[in-house]
Design an enzyme around this catalytic site. Structure first.
Site, PDB file in Angstrom:
ATOM      1  N   THR A 139     -65.639  38.692 -27.304  1.00 21.53           N
ATOM      2  CA  THR A 139     -64.820  39.925 -26.117  1.00 21.53           C
ATOM      3  C   THR A 139     -64.111  39.769 -27.389  1.00 21.53           C
ATOM      4  O   THR A 139     -63.433  41.264 -26.692  1.00 21.53           O
ATOM      5  CB  THR A 139     -64.399  39.659 -25.434  1.00 21.53           C
ATOM      6  N   ASP A 166     -54.667  30.788 -40.479  1.00 25.25           N
ATOM      7  CA  ASP A 166     -55.449  29.478 -41.667  1.00 25.25           C
ATOM      8  C   ASP A 166     -54.852  29.407 -42.447  1.00 25.25           C
ATOM      9  O   ASP A 166     -54.495  28.615 -43.905  1.00 25.25           O
ATOM     10  CB  ASP A 166     -56.717  30.372 -41.415  1.00 25.25           C
TER      11      ASP A 166
END
Ligand code: URA
Length: 216
Positions: A115, A210
């Site tokens: 979502t 990351d």
């Protein structure tokens, strides 16, 4: 520094050459984890100058080696840096280097990959928020969903003021945040072209978390 859109003075693009240079180095896909982290740290210190430009100052009486004088100081403790976990941590360290007395709040949010909505898993603020000015930090203002959710939670603590600081954003993120929190000024180093269908900023710099933590 100039407003991104002349009709919206609440969006501040920090276009100082040092900021832009370091951002370019960070965007490069071959930048190592260590240089990405170092650059983000340096950039955060530079951006701290702009976002704290209107911080209130107090007069204090001091003595130089030659004479007494009235000088100015800030009350760093009145400032709360709120980091949106986990990537916000990358901005926090640099800002704390230049405002070491600032208090720190954390909001843990993750993006539901389907979502793209923000889901909260952690919330911890300093006490007496009513007396404090808040800067919410997150490197990427992408869909805007995390920033909107974080600011909503911070607003419930009734701070004196709230600003939002990011490294990079896009028109979609700005539109969402401006629509849902029009009272919150946005500070960014760049406004990129667009979001892709996965909620990433293009051309962007990839996944900030990351790249900061080397978890790619
Ligand atoms: N979060 C990121 O880390 N990168 C993007 O491009 C968008 C959201």
């Amino acid at each position: 520094m100039k407003p991104a859109n002349p009709t919206d003075p609440q969006v501040h693009v920090i276009n100082h050459p040092l900021v832009q240079h370091k951002l370019t180095l960070m965007r490069r896909k071959d930048a190592s984890t260590s240089s990405f982290r170092t650059l983000l740290n340096e950039l955060s210190m530079l951006m701290a100058y702009e976002v704290t430009r209107d911080m209130p100052m107090q007069e204090v009486e001091i003595e130089t080696p030659l004479e007494k004088m009235t000088a100015h100081v800030i009350d760093g403790k009145k400032l709360v840096l709120v980091s949106i976990l986990r990537a916000g941590t990358g901005i926090l360290d640099g800002m704390l280097t230049v405002v070491p007395g600032a208090r720190v709040g954390h909001i843990g949010l993750y993006r539901d990959p389907k979502t793209l909505q923000a889901v909260e898993y952690y919330f911890k603020m300093p006490k007496d928020m009513q007396e404090r000015d808040v800067i919410v930090v997150d490197p990427m203002l992408a869909t805007g969903n995390s920033a909107v959710a974080a600011i909503e939670r911070v607003k419930a603590t009734h701070p004196k003021s709230i600003k939002f600081l990011c490294l990079l954003t896009c028109p979609e993120g700005i539109a969402t945040l401006r629509r849902l929190h029009p009272d919150v000024p946005i500070y960014t180093a760049a406004i990129d072209r667009q979001l892709n269908s996965h909620g990433y900023i293009l051309p962007g710099l990839g996944d900030a978390g990351d790249r900061i933590f080397g978890t790619q």
